[in-house]
Write a protein that holds these residues in place. Structure first.
Motif, PDB file in Angstrom:
ATOM      1  N   ARG A 400      46.251  25.533  39.559  1.00  0.00           N
ATOM      2  CA  ARG A 400      47.163  26.320  39.704  1.00  0.00           C
ATOM      3  C   ARG A 400      46.674  27.700  39.353  1.00  0.00           C
ATOM      4  NH1 ARG A 400      52.793  26.494  38.317  1.00  0.00           N
ATOM      5  NH2 ARG A 400      54.056  23.939  39.233  1.00  0.00           N
ATOM      6  N   LEU A 401      47.170  29.075  39.485  1.00  0.00           N
ATOM      7  CA  LEU A 401      46.329  30.449  39.706  1.00  0.00           C
ATOM      8  C   LEU A 401      46.585  31.183  38.484  1.00  0.00           C
ATOM      9  CD1 LEU A 401      45.869  31.016  43.036  1.00  0.00           C
ATOM     10  CD2 LEU A 401      44.775  29.719  41.713  1.00  0.00           C
ATOM     11  N   THR A 402      45.623  32.506  38.165  1.00  0.00           N
ATOM     12  CA  THR A 402      45.984  32.951  37.263  1.00  0.00           C
ATOM     13  C   THR A 402      46.663  34.903  37.532  1.00  0.00           C
ATOM     14  OG1 THR A 402      43.742  33.804  36.741  1.00  0.00           O
ATOM     15  CG2 THR A 402      45.335  32.028  34.827  1.00  0.00           C
ATOM     16  N   ASP A 403      46.569  35.143  37.434  1.00  0.00           N
ATOM     17  CA  ASP A 403      46.660  37.253  38.219  1.00  0.00           C
ATOM     18  C   ASP A 403      45.605  36.577  38.346  1.00  0.00           C
ATOM     19  OD1 ASP A 403      49.802  36.645  37.761  1.00  0.00           O
ATOM     20  OD2 ASP A 403      49.447  38.421  36.564  1.00  0.00           O
ATOM     21  N   SER A 404      44.589  37.134  37.309  1.00  0.00           N
ATOM     22  CA  SER A 404      43.008  37.682  38.024  1.00  0.00           C
ATOM     23  C   SER A 404      41.916  36.326  39.286  1.00  0.00           C
ATOM     24  CB  SER A 404      42.016  37.588  36.779  1.00  0.00           C
ATOM     25  OG  SER A 404      41.926  36.310  36.445  1.00  0.00           O
ATOM     26  N   LEU A 405      42.882  35.277  39.207  1.00  0.00           N
ATOM     27  CA  LEU A 405      41.984  34.023  39.688  1.00  0.00           C
ATOM     28  C   LEU A 405      42.014  34.390  41.215  1.00  0.00           C
ATOM     29  CD1 LEU A 405      40.653  32.102  40.648  1.00  0.00           C
ATOM     30  CD2 LEU A 405      41.852  30.073  39.224  1.00  0.00           C
ATOM     31  N   ALA A 406      44.059  34.418  41.345  1.00  0.00           N
ATOM     32  CA  ALA A 406      44.360  34.352  42.781  1.00  0.00           C
ATOM     33  C   ALA A 406      43.978  36.059  43.066  1.00  0.00           C
ATOM     34  CB  ALA A 406      46.035  34.905  42.263  1.00  0.00           C
ATOM     35  N   GLU A 407      43.532  37.011  42.041  1.00  0.00           N
ATOM     36  CA  GLU A 407      43.533  38.254  42.748  1.00  0.00           C
ATOM     37  C   GLU A 407      41.977  37.685  43.424  1.00  0.00           C
ATOM     38  OE1 GLU A 407      42.867  42.190  45.030  1.00  0.00           O
ATOM     39  OE2 GLU A 407      45.144  41.605  43.495  1.00  0.00           O
ATOM     40  N   LYS A 408      41.582  37.214  42.621  1.00  0.00           N
ATOM     41  CA  LYS A 408      39.672  37.091  43.880  1.00  0.00           C
ATOM     42  C   LYS A 408      39.722  36.748  44.949  1.00  0.00           C
ATOM     43  CE  LYS A 408      35.218  35.776  41.489  1.00  0.00           C
ATOM     44  NZ  LYS A 408      34.023  34.625  40.611  1.00  0.00           N
ATOM     45  N   LEU A 409      40.613  35.146  44.774  1.00  0.00           N
ATOM     46  CA  LEU A 409      40.594  34.172  45.996  1.00  0.00           C
ATOM     47  C   LEU A 409      41.525  35.035  47.377  1.00  0.00           C
ATOM     48  CD1 LEU A 409      41.762  31.073  45.088  1.00  0.00           C
ATOM     49  CD2 LEU A 409      39.968  31.758  45.999  1.00  0.00           C
ATOM     50  N   LYS A 410      42.352  36.466  46.665  1.00  0.00           N
ATOM     51  CA  LYS A 410      43.119  36.946  47.871  1.00  0.00           C
ATOM     52  C   LYS A 410      41.646  37.348  48.635  1.00  0.00           C
ATOM     53  CE  LYS A 410      47.354  37.961  45.897  1.00  0.00           C
ATOM     54  NZ  LYS A 410      48.268  38.651  45.385  1.00  0.00           N
ATOM     55  N   GLN A 411      41.014  38.485  47.800  1.00  0.00           N
ATOM     56  CA  GLN A 411      39.560  39.314  48.299  1.00  0.00           C
ATOM     57  C   GLN A 411      38.533  38.156  49.072  1.00  0.00           C
ATOM     58  OE1 GLN A 411      37.563  40.960  44.453  1.00  0.00           O
ATOM     59  NE2 GLN A 411      40.021  42.305  44.622  1.00  0.00           N
ATOM     60  N   PHE A 412      38.677  36.961  49.175  1.00  0.00           N
ATOM     61  CA  PHE A 412      37.691  35.861  49.701  1.00  0.00           C
ATOM     62  C   PHE A 412      38.631  35.583  51.284  1.00  0.00           C
ATOM     63  CE2 PHE A 412      37.404  31.015  50.838  1.00  0.00           C
ATOM     64  CZ  PHE A 412      36.024  31.638  50.942  1.00  0.00           C
ATOM     65  N   ILE A 413      39.139  35.799  50.689  1.00  0.00           N
ATOM     66  CA  ILE A 413      40.727  35.570  51.874  1.00  0.00           C
ATOM     67  C   ILE A 413      40.202  37.164  53.006  1.00  0.00           C
ATOM     68  CG2 ILE A 413      42.485  34.865  53.177  1.00  0.00           C
ATOM     69  CD1 ILE A 413      43.145  33.803  50.526  1.00  0.00           C
ATOM     70  N   ALA A 414      40.445  38.108  52.263  1.00  0.00           N
ATOM     71  CA  ALA A 414      40.768  38.855  52.870  1.00  0.00           C
ATOM     72  C   ALA A 414      39.197  39.476  53.702  1.00  0.00           C
ATOM     73  CB  ALA A 414      40.899  40.289  52.377  1.00  0.00           C
ATOM     74  N   THR A 415      38.336  38.564  53.681  1.00  0.00           N
ATOM     75  CA  THR A 415      36.824  38.583  53.769  1.00  0.00           C
ATOM     76  C   THR A 415      36.845  38.156  54.701  1.00  0.00           C
ATOM     77  OG1 THR A 415      35.825  37.971  51.716  1.00  0.00           O
ATOM     78  CG2 THR A 415      35.577  40.504  52.523  1.00  0.00           C
ATOM     79  N   GLY A 416      36.905  36.487  55.116  1.00  0.00           N
ATOM     80  CA  GLY A 416      37.046  36.161  56.208  1.00  0.00           C
ATOM     81  C   GLY A 416      37.381  34.514  55.797  1.00  0.00           C
TER      82      GLY A 416
END
Length: 655
Positions: A400-416
């Protein structure tokens, strides 16, 4: 750090006479040479509490008449063998019976390890008591008085303690000893204070002396605890309770921490404290090869006879493995692991203030098994890792994702980058909705357990079917994703008035909801498939996950036809600008009760591999044989076939 270490246990009762009487310098040295040993951890103090040298900070074993520690250090150093020194920190049975008020207590006021004093066994000390100063003086005495090459402190870690010292400490701070989190927080503080004071005492005398605090497992996600050591020793005796799953999981995390580390197995058939037990030499050959294939040095546990005589059978056994390690060290120094995939460990999410997970944990274990069997190149990571180093990140079952972990994963997804999430993974930590855009909406847990999954794609080994899912499923609805398979429910859950056959009701054959969905972010599978695989080992679970990874990772760095039970890694040596492709093959089999052993090493032939590389190749050869291996250049790398893998083979690719 040396490659071929022995951890020489010496926990010796005061009821045994003539301690060390048979110690002989020449025999000690001969056994180390027979075993190809280049470092041996020797004892200052054992779990019984006795010193094996004259001592003012402790008491020499009553049946020992000379300085055994000094004799062992001098003999080893004479033949260029290092000697880290062992001190039992958490256990001291001599002192435990004199000062039981210094022992760790649970909520019921029972002691730790042995629950009382009328059963044989040890009792663990609390470091929030006057015992800590006694221990620190014992450590300082060894560092000042002996030419130790390191200090190994055992039976330590963050503890929950309800002794009267800890209860009084909590109450003085206005905290409630009945509050579990307050007790754990105090345990964190006590352990940090202990490691800090140990380092201060040691490094005030010898600033560069290595220190390791052993708790039997390196907790994933607790870099702060790992960095209280100068290096890591991954205690992982496959037959001693750790199993063959633990070391790859632990090592693939440890190598991401950029700390020297070793893998510690044992010569025993079972575990520590076994006299007269011997592992098959092929077991040690495989386990030491597994260490160096994962970027680790090696350590093998032994237990010295009370007489001080080194056991020739043991060092013949160890030598069979270490002779091979000695030939391979050149290609195993200062390597970095190459990984396409990162497994975000469930244990790493527990973090500070929560109880430690099991050594492996079902979801992490199942994922590791699939990745190894699928021949993926992977790391095990925590939330502090650099996500952009990977192409795919796996969130197994319970992330389950905290806000900070979710944001880090979103940045990972955004770069491919792509995500493979299963079960509850991807949901918010604090609410029941997805924190990532995975092409689905969460509706709730499926009330049917077990239920069924019908893939919409062909599996590698099995015909189309509805496959039983034993783990808890999540109900989802499509939003922007593409369905890769659907759920089917059974006629009913098994109950006193509704049951069918011997286990569970069959599928209705009717589509209930999506079960596996692909989106621009990755793939989501609506069950705890990794925990299910750890428990049941169903083939279709692995083939579903490997299909998902094939979709998310079409450009793997390495592909090989090494069979399922084989292990492969790709390490890079920057100093020599070369890659080392490790191929291992052995099949553990169950012997007795819950003991896996390796006996026969069956060679495998004609193992074809392809490796994607960043620049042209100069030479490819087998190591340690240094035999040139023919290869074929491809658009993005090379292909080659290894004629034979007998336990362990390295392929060196020089750039």
């Amino acid at each position: 750090m040396r490659f071929r270490q022995v951890h020489l246990d010496f926990h010796t009762s005061e009821a045994i006479p003539s301690i060390g009487a048979a110690f002989d310098k020449a025999q000690f040295q001969a056994m180390l040479q027979l075993g190809h040993v280049d470092s041996i951890t020797v004892f200052s103090k054992c779990h019984h509490g006795w010193a094996y040298h004259p001592s003012t900070a402790n008491e020499i074993h009553p049946e020992l008449s000379f300085d055994l520690l000094e004799a062992q250090i001098a003999a080893a150093h004479e033949i260029n063998v290092k000697t880290p020194v062992y001190i039992s920190a958490g256990l001291d049975e001599k002192l435990a019976r004199r000062h039981p008020q210094w022992l760790i207590r649970n909520k019921d006021d029972q002691t730790q390890w042995a629950k009382g004093f009328l059963t044989p066994g040890y009792h663990e000390f609390c470091f929030n008591t006057p015992y800590l100063d006694i221990l620190l003086n014992q450590v300082e005495e060894v560092v000042r008085g002996y030419d130790a090459d390191g200090i190994f402190l055992d039976i330590v870690g963050v503890r929950s303690c309800y002794c009267q010292y800890c209860v009084a400490d909590l109450r003085s701070q206005g905290q409630d000893p009945r509050d579990e989190y307050a007790v754990i927080a105090l345990g964190e503080k006590v352990y940090a204070n202990y490691t800090r004071k140990v380092a201060e005492r040691i490094h005030a005398i010898k600033p560069d002396l290595p220190i390791f605090h052993n708790g039997g497992h390196i907790r994933r996600g607790r870099r702060d605890l790992a960095q209280m050591n100068t290096h890591l020793e991954l205690e992982s005796l496959p037959t001693g309770g750790w199993g063959y799953d633990h070391f790859p999981l632990s090592a693939r995390y440890a190598q991401t921490l950029d700390m020297p580390f070793l893998g510690m197995t044992g010569k025993f058939h079972t575990s520590w404290g076994e006299f007269g037990g011997y592992k098959h030499p092929n077991g040690l050959r495989y386990e030491t090869a597994l260490s160096i294939a994962n970027g680790a040095r090696c350590s093998i546990g032994d237990q010295l006879s009370p007489s001080g005589h080194m056991d020739e059978a043991t060092y013949s056994l160890i030598g069979a493995a270490y002779a091979e390690v000695a030939q391979k060290e050149t290609w195993c120094v200062d390597t970095a692991n190459i990984a396409d995939v990162a497994l975000l460990s469930v244990e790493a999410i527990s973090g500070v203030g929560k109880a430690a997970a099991e050594r492996t944990g079902a979801s992490d274990t199942g994922a590791i098994r699939m990745l190894l069997e699928g021949k993926l190149l992977f790391d095990v990571i925590d939330t502090e890792a650099v996500f952009h180093n990977y192409k795919v990140i796996i969130l197994p079952d319970a992330i389950r994702l905290t806000d900070s972990l979710a944001e880090k994963l979103k940045q990972f997804i955004a770069t491919g980058g792509k995500i493979l999430a299963t079960g509850e993974s991807g949901l918010h930590a604090s609410k029941d909705s997805f924190a990532l855009e995975l092409g689905v909406e969460w509706k709730g847990e499926n009330p049917y357990l077990p239920d069924y999954f019908r893939p919409a794609f062909p599996l590698k080994s099995l015909a189309p079917a509805s496959f039983i899912m034993y783990s808890q499923g999540q109900q989802i609805e499509l939003t922007t994703g593409r369905e890769l398979g659907h759920r089917e429910d059974p006629y009913f859950n098994r109950d006193v008035f509704t049951f069918c056959s011997h286990q569970h009701a069959p599928t209705t054959g009717i589509r209930s909801s999506p079960g596996m969905v692909q989106s621009g972010s990755g793939i989501y599978i609506a069950w705890n498939v990794f925990a299910d695989y750890a428990s049941k080992g169903s083939l279709f679970l692995k083939e579903v996950v490997l299909h998902a990874l094939d979709q998310l990772l079409p450009d793997r760095t390495l592909r090989t036809n090494l069979p399922a039970q084989g292990v492969t890694t790709l390490q890079y040596q920057p100093q020599a600008d070369r890659y080392i492709h490790h191929l291992l093959y052995a099949i553990p089999v169950k012997r007795g009760k819950d003991i896996e052993v390796i006996e026969d090493l069956v060679p495998v032939a004609d193992i074809h591999s392809s490796v994607a590389l960043p620049k042209p190749v100069k030479r490819v050869y087998l190591a340690p044989q240094q035999t040139d291996l023919s290869y074929h250049e491809t658009a993005g790398g090379i292909e080659y076939t290894v004629p034979r893998v007998d336990c362990h083979q390295m392929v060196v690719i020089e750039m």
